[in-house]
Scaffold this motif. Structure first.
Motif, PDB file in Angstrom:
ATOM      1  N   HIS A  61      49.156  47.535 -21.629  1.00  0.00           N
ATOM      2  CA  HIS A  61      48.781  48.013 -20.242  1.00  0.00           C
ATOM      3  C   HIS A  61      47.268  48.296 -20.311  1.00  0.00           C
ATOM      4  N   ARG A  63      44.528  50.333 -17.514  1.00  0.00           N
ATOM      5  CA  ARG A  63      44.612  50.962 -16.002  1.00  0.00           C
ATOM      6  C   ARG A  63      42.852  51.405 -15.860  1.00  0.00           C
ATOM      7  N   ASP A  68      46.492  49.789 -12.434  1.00  0.00           N
ATOM      8  CA  ASP A  68      46.954  48.618 -13.420  1.00  0.00           C
ATOM      9  C   ASP A  68      46.159  47.481 -12.942  1.00  0.00           C
TER      10      ASP A  68
END
Length: 111
Positions: A61, A63, A68
């Motif tokens: 992931h 961010r 996101d």
């Protein structure tokens, strides 16, 4: 006082047929300038494209501004400025015409 985390990468990586990045774990705090360096083919441009959410099948992931980059790509891109090494200008259009073309993609465009 805790610094505001602007970019958070958590085991972010991407795989292609002939290239794979190592998982990236890092935090970039607001108010600092960061740079990337490395040999040609080491993944710098790929990492920038990962930050821009260009690889929906990315592992891990990322961010940016608490968004996101895959799930909230459009909203995240409205907060990011990016100038590509690949310049796309239309030689048959004026600057004003090109601004009209590109500005529709940026809700906060400032003429």
């Amino acid at each position: 006082m805790e610094e505001e985390k602007l970019i958070i990468c958590d085991n972010a990586s991407v795989s292609f047929k002939d290239f794979q990045t190592q998982p990236v774990n890092l935090t970039m705090e607001k108010g600092f300038i960061y740079g990337l360096q490395g040999r040609n083919g080491s993944g710098k441009s790929t990492f920038i494209k990962m930050l821009l959410g260009r690889y929906p099948k990315m592992q891990g992931h990322i961010r940016i501004a608490d968004l996101d980059v895959i799930e909230n790509r459009e909203q995240m891109l409205s907060k990011v400025g990016y100038i590509s090494e690949d310049r796309v200008f239309y030689h048959d259009k004026s600057v004003t015409e090109q601004e009209e073309l590109y500005s529709v993609f940026y809700p906060n465009w400032n003429h």
